[in-house]
Design an enzyme around this catalytic site. Structure first.
Site, PDB file in Angstrom:
ATOM      1  N   GLU A 115      39.042  56.192  33.618  1.00 15.97           N
ATOM      2  CA  GLU A 115      38.290  56.758  34.736  1.00 15.97           C
ATOM      3  C   GLU A 115      38.847  56.209  36.046  1.00 15.97           C
ATOM      4  O   GLU A 115      39.860  56.660  36.531  1.00 15.97           O
ATOM      5  CB  GLU A 115      36.788  56.517  34.538  1.00 15.97           C
ATOM      6  CG  GLU A 115      36.287  57.284  33.299  1.00 15.97           C
ATOM      7  CD  GLU A 115      34.768  57.216  33.086  1.00 15.97           C
ATOM      8  OE1 GLU A 115      34.124  56.273  33.573  1.00 15.97           O
ATOM      9  OE2 GLU A 115      34.244  58.123  32.421  1.00 15.97           O
TER      10      GLU A 115
HETATM   11  C1  HEC Z   1      36.672  60.110  35.776  1.00 18.79           C
HETATM   12  C2  HEC Z   1      35.355  60.701  35.749  1.00 18.79           C
HETATM   13  C3  HEC Z   1      34.169  59.853  36.102  1.00 18.79           C
HETATM   14  C4  HEC Z   1      34.013  58.942  37.115  1.00 18.79           C
HETATM   15  C5  HEC Z   1      35.021  58.529  38.161  1.00 18.79           C
HETATM   16  C6  HEC Z   1      32.666  58.469  37.033  1.00 18.79           C
HETATM   17  N1  HEC Z   1      32.017  59.069  36.005  1.00 18.79           N
HETATM   18 FE1  HEC Z   1      30.085  58.823  35.526  1.00 18.79          FE
HETATM   19  N2  HEC Z   1      30.404  59.814  33.812  1.00 18.79           N
HETATM   20  C7  HEC Z   1      31.557  60.456  33.445  1.00 18.79           C
HETATM   21  C8  HEC Z   1      31.478  60.871  32.071  1.00 18.79           C
HETATM   22  C9  HEC Z   1      32.552  61.609  31.299  1.00 18.79           C
HETATM   23  C10 HEC Z   1      30.223  60.427  31.607  1.00 18.79           C
HETATM   24  C11 HEC Z   1      29.662  60.566  30.197  1.00 18.79           C
HETATM   25  C12 HEC Z   1      30.221  59.434  29.368  1.00 18.79           C
HETATM   26  C13 HEC Z   1      29.485  59.274  28.069  1.00 18.79           C
HETATM   27  O1  HEC Z   1      28.346  59.711  27.984  1.00 18.79           O
HETATM   28  O2  HEC Z   1      30.061  58.664  27.153  1.00 18.79           O
HETATM   29  C14 HEC Z   1      29.562  59.790  32.728  1.00 18.79           C
HETATM   30  C15 HEC Z   1      28.246  59.301  32.702  1.00 18.79           C
HETATM   31  C16 HEC Z   1      27.580  58.845  33.833  1.00 18.79           C
HETATM   32  C17 HEC Z   1      26.155  58.601  33.903  1.00 18.79           C
HETATM   33  C18 HEC Z   1      25.140  58.823  32.799  1.00 18.79           C
HETATM   34  C19 HEC Z   1      24.358  60.092  32.999  1.00 18.79           C
HETATM   35  C20 HEC Z   1      23.567  60.458  31.779  1.00 18.79           C
HETATM   36  O3  HEC Z   1      22.770  61.380  31.854  1.00 18.79           O
HETATM   37  O4  HEC Z   1      23.744  59.843  30.724  1.00 18.79           O
HETATM   38  C21 HEC Z   1      25.886  58.149  35.157  1.00 18.79           C
HETATM   39  C22 HEC Z   1      24.545  57.780  35.747  1.00 18.79           C
HETATM   40  C23 HEC Z   1      27.158  58.092  35.862  1.00 18.79           C
HETATM   41  N3  HEC Z   1      28.168  58.534  35.033  1.00 18.79           N
HETATM   42  C24 HEC Z   1      27.336  57.606  37.139  1.00 18.79           C
HETATM   43  C25 HEC Z   1      28.611  57.282  37.660  1.00 18.79           C
HETATM   44  C26 HEC Z   1      28.852  56.386  38.770  1.00 18.79           C
HETATM   45  C27 HEC Z   1      27.785  55.666  39.562  1.00 18.79           C
HETATM   46  C28 HEC Z   1      30.193  56.336  38.951  1.00 18.79           C
HETATM   47  C29 HEC Z   1      30.997  55.511  39.907  1.00 18.79           C
HETATM   48  C30 HEC Z   1      30.782  54.096  39.900  1.00 18.79           C
HETATM   49  C31 HEC Z   1      30.780  57.227  37.972  1.00 18.79           C
HETATM   50  N4  HEC Z   1      29.786  57.745  37.184  1.00 18.79           N
HETATM   51  C32 HEC Z   1      32.130  57.513  37.883  1.00 18.79           C
HETATM   52  C33 HEC Z   1      32.640  60.679  34.265  1.00 18.79           C
HETATM   53  C34 HEC Z   1      32.913  59.901  35.400  1.00 18.79           C
END
Ligand code: HEC
Ligand code: HEC
Ligand code: HEC
Ligand code: HEC
Ligand code: CA
Ligand code: CA
Ligand code: CA
Ligand code: MG
Lengths: 321, 321
Positions: A115
């Site tokens: 990521e």
């Molecule tokens: C490169 C893409 C990417 C980036 C950058 C990213 N995310 Fe995500 N995020 C995802 C993905 C894909 C998932 C699901 C992963 C899983 O469930 O295993 C996720 C899951 C989440 C969830 C959970 C939501 C749920 O309903 O379960 C949250 C909250 C979240 N991210 C917040 C953030 C925050 C805050 C940041 C920065 C610090 C961030 N993400 C950066 C791709 C990203």
């Protein structure tokens, strides 16, 4: 008369399996404002290019609207990015619930090599080098240190503001019986009578439990994720995922943890078949879809933060190393 | 007395080689609002991931703050991304001036295989499939078609709003003699007396002419760009580039067309040596840097647009093929 009718309304709402989204309360404004900057700051990534908002774009329902996300060096992510909108209402974070809450979640992507590909030491070094961040962290946390704990606290506080009250469905729940048309109401009735609300319920219309995907019929996918099993190792948890919120579902395509389902219509039919053994005809499908679209709430109005500039000693981003 | 002093002030300002930035006038609000959506819409790219704001991030001075940009499939761009802030004041667009104006420029990146990697036909097909865009284009352009001409007109109109008045230097120019401290003023005097204003002048402190980079001493770079020569084919145009604006220069690091100069201090020393044959001592360098930092204006306050959702028939983004 109006007191009486209010009474009736709130009783009606109490009997519904879905409750209105409430505006966030108890927000620490300083933390949330700092957290907004961090949420939009690509310097938390190794490349200097990827921020939380890259994958959870607040112009697009808090998602990236692609099958699986693009990470550092254009690596393909393993799973569809869920929305951050109303994520504070989830019983836990990630599709498999492996993070307890938003704060526990927020440290993950920064250090995930697929990521943002940075690490906590580097991210803190970057922040410490930026004079305006030093001042703002000091104001907000009353400490001379900047720590990853503060970073994730601030981001989580910002995320708590990302709720979407005021959907037409909530207006209806709150007593405005003109807020939905007949098709949408029929869709809601079907949604309840078919059994969807067994899993998709509460204010977030989901997010409150784990359930097996493919209760009645297996869900065919190439995605290797096994849901809760990956956390607990229990056979019974194979293919058990957090039930996703259906709030703003019109905005968070594509659907399912593998992002393989492109349209809401297809998602509804698939759910009917694999979870309930029900086949909806075209009219029923259209009614449920119409209902689901009434769950789109007021999107958070975000003023783009102006990020404090890097300093001469800020570690350089490494986009191409 | 106050009329008299105002008269003096405006005369003083008239004699300066730099003029204040003015708030934008004659903006077509409908076009600009639509243009803002398009500016932030990654669906204008093949991947569904890259928008204008990815490389010209309005949280970061309208740039990406990396040496050269990241394009589709993480391709490395050929040259440092200039800021879009105050770009409307440029005599022409791009380092080599090959686009006449903002409208002529805006079609380029959408179809550039190293940037957004879409093409105009596909971009229009995407927009036409999105019902809310169809309505908004119709409202704004009073036509049943969506054309690339409308798209670039709207984006350019939005970009015209991206000016940054109100810098401390402009306050000083407009008569507030307390707006700059002694170091900054000394820096401004040196900037003028050294000859910097021969090239960096006008409201944008640049953007008004082409000049050879390396007038006195060649600039050493691995970047193959040859500036105006690439447009005109004239030998004399080799290494002739548009003089960049120094407005918001504190925010638009790294510097020079190759992005090789990481700090403002280094940029000032290099300019002195290669353009003027001057070597600044540490005090002089610090004074000029302090002056340049007073050119940071009020950043455009942008409310993040909420993008209209795709429709079932919207062409799918192609991030990984
Ligand atoms: C490169 C893409 C990417 C980036 C950058 C990213 N995310 Fe995500 N995020 C995802 C993905 C894909 C998932 C699901 C992963 C899983 O469930 O295993 C996720 C899951 C989440 C969830 C959970 C939501 C749920 O309903 O379960 C949250 C909250 C979240 N991210 C917040 C953030 C925050 C805050 C940041 C920065 C610090 C961030 N993400 C950066 C791709 C990203
Ligand atoms: C037994 C539990 C259960 C029932 C009943 C159920 N769902 Fe689901 N629903 C889930 C789970 C778990 C997922 C996540 C599936 C996945 O991502 O693989 C899901 C996903 C969805 C999605 C996609 C959400 C997203 O963001 O990707 C939609 C839409 C949906 N359900 C609608 C419905 C409808 C309509 C019904 C009734 C016809 C229904 N669900 C019945 C558990 C259930
Ligand atoms: C992948 C990165 C990337 C994307 C996406 C991108 N640009 Fe650029 N932009 C650049 C680079 C690099 C240059 C300089 C190219 C050159 O001068 O040859 C540039 C130049 C410009 C300029 C000229 C500024 C000047 O001072 O000469 C403007 C205006 C501009 N872009 C606006 C846009 C708009 C509008 C979009 C979206 C439609 C966009 N850009 C998308 C990287 C990008
Ligand atoms: C003869 C014309 C000329 C003179 C004199 C000149 N400059 Fe420049 N300046 C340029 C050009 C052309 C560039 C673009 C160089 C490049 O990108 O390769 C530039 C670039 C810069 C930059 C980097 C801008 C950016 O966004 O990358 C700074 C800072 C700068 N000049 C400051 C100064 C200072 C301070 C002086 C006086 C000491 C000065 N310049 C004198 C023409 C000039
Ligand atoms: Ca999704
Ligand atoms: Ca022109
Ligand atoms: Ca630059
Ligand atoms: Mg919990």
């Amino acid at each position: 008369i109006s007191l009486l009718s209010l009474g009736v309304v709130s009783q009606a709402a109490t009997n519904e399996p879905i409750q209105p989204i409430k505006a966030p309360t108890d927000i620490n404004a300083g933390q949330a404002e700092l957290g907004k900057k961090l949420y939009f700051d690509p310097r938390l990534s190794k490349s200097g290019y990827i921020s939380c908002n890259s994958c959870h774009n607040l112009s697009m329902g808090g998602t990236d609207n692609i099958t699986s996300s693009i990470g550092d060096q254009w690596q393909q992510g393993p799973i569809n990015a869920p929305t951050v909108l109303n994520a504070s209402l989830n019983l836990a974070q990630f599709w498999d619930g492996r993070a307890e809450d938003l704060k526990a979640q927020a440290g993950g992507p920064i250090a995930n090599p697929k990521e943002m590909a940075s690490n906590h030491t580097l991210a803190i070094e970057v922040l410490k080098s930026i004079p305006q961040y030093v001042v703002e962290f000091k104001q907000v946390f009353n400490s001379d240190q900047i720590t990853i704990d503060q970073v994730t606290t601030a981001i989580a506080e910002f995320e708590k503001t990302l709720v979407t009250p005021g959907s037409r469905f909530d207006q209806w729940l709150e007593g405005d019986k003109t807020a939905l048309n007949d098709t949408e109401l029929a869709g809601y009735e079907l949604f309840k009578s078919s059994g969807c609300t067994a899993c998709h319920n509460g204010p977030a219309v989901g997010g409150s439990m784990y359930q097996k995907v493919g209760l009645i019929k297996p869900y065919q996918t190439n995605n290797p994720a096994l849901g809760r099993f990956d956390v607990t190792g229990n056979e019974a948890d194979k293919n058990v995922f957090k039930v996703p919120t259906l709030r703003n579902i019109e905005l968070t395509y594509p659907y399912f943890h593998d992002g393989a389902i492109k349209t809401l219509s297809e998602a509804v039919n698939t759910m009917g078949e694999i979870q309930l053994g029900k086949t909806f005809n075209a009219t029923e499908n259209a009614q449920i879809v119409a209902f689901l679209k009434t769950l789109t709430g007021e999107q958070p109005q975000i003023t783009l933060p102006i990020l404090p500039p890097s300093n001469d000693n800020t570690p350089q981003p490494q986009p191409f190393n």
